[in-house]
Design a protein around this motif. Structure first.
Motif, short mmCIF file in Angstrom:
data_model
loop_
_atom_site.label_atom_id
_atom_site.label_comp_id
_atom_site.label_asym_id
_atom_site.label_seq_id
_atom_site.Cartn_x
_atom_site.Cartn_y
_atom_site.Cartn_z
N GLU A 26 0.85 -1.19 0.00
CA GLU A 26 0.00 0.00 0.00
C GLU A 26 0.89 1.24 0.00
N GLY A 27 0.64 2.13 -0.94
CA GLY A 27 1.44 3.34 -1.09
C GLY A 27 2.35 3.28 -2.30
N VAL A 28 2.64 2.08 -2.80
CA VAL A 28 3.41 1.93 -4.03
C VAL A 28 2.41 1.99 -5.17
N SER A 29 2.45 3.08 -5.93
CA SER A 29 1.44 3.25 -6.97
C SER A 29 1.83 2.60 -8.29
N GLU A 30 3.14 2.53 -8.57
CA GLU A 30 3.60 1.91 -9.80
C GLU A 30 4.97 1.29 -9.58
N ALA A 53 8.40 6.65 5.34
CA ALA A 53 9.44 5.93 6.08
C ALA A 53 9.03 4.48 6.32
N GLU A 54 7.77 4.26 6.63
CA GLU A 54 7.28 2.89 6.86
C GLU A 54 7.40 2.06 5.58
N VAL A 55 6.97 2.62 4.46
CA VAL A 55 7.01 1.88 3.19
C VAL A 55 8.45 1.54 2.81
N VAL A 56 9.34 2.54 2.87
CA VAL A 56 10.71 2.34 2.39
C VAL A 56 11.56 1.54 3.37
N THR A 57 11.53 1.91 4.63
CA THR A 57 12.47 1.30 5.57
C THR A 57 11.94 0.04 6.25
N GLU A 58 10.64 -0.15 6.26
CA GLU A 58 10.10 -1.35 6.89
C GLU A 58 9.58 -2.36 5.87
N ARG A 59 8.70 -1.94 5.00
CA ARG A 59 8.06 -2.87 4.07
C ARG A 59 9.00 -3.31 2.94
N MET A 60 9.66 -2.36 2.28
CA MET A 60 10.51 -2.69 1.15
C MET A 60 11.77 -3.45 1.59
#
Length: 92
Positions: A26-30, A53-60
């Motif tokens: 969620e948050g990655v659009s493309e 920060a959550e998307v890049v440093t935790e999820r990815m």
């Protein structure tokens, strides 16, 4: 709305699998597979820096096969399209 572009080096045999997992976040659009120095490029659009920060440093970070990343945070968008209204629908 915060937008970022993430440039990624991926293990060669895992490019398709990594792209699919990134697209589910969620948050990655493309997610684009690209030619050149990088293997994948992700566009992230989230409501605030905390979410980025959550998307890049935790999820990815948890996705196996990502070797290296470079994250570019956008300041302004220059476009013929009203992207803000498209991507802010339903975000409080």
């Amino acid at each position: 709305m915060v937008s970022a572009i993430v440039l990624m080096h991926i293990e060669r045999d895992l490019i398709s699998q990594v792209a699919g997992k990134l697209a589910e976040i969620e948050g990655v659009s493309e997610v684009y597979s690209v030619a050149g120095e990088y293997d994948l490029v992700s566009i992230i659009r989230v409501p605030n820096n905390e979410r980025l920060a959550e998307v890049v440093t935790e999820r990815m970070r948890k996705i196996e096969g990502i070797l290296d990343t470079e994250t570019l945070i956008s300041f302004r968008v220059f476009s013929n399209h009203d992207l803000e209204s498209i991507f802010s629908s339903g975000i409080d």
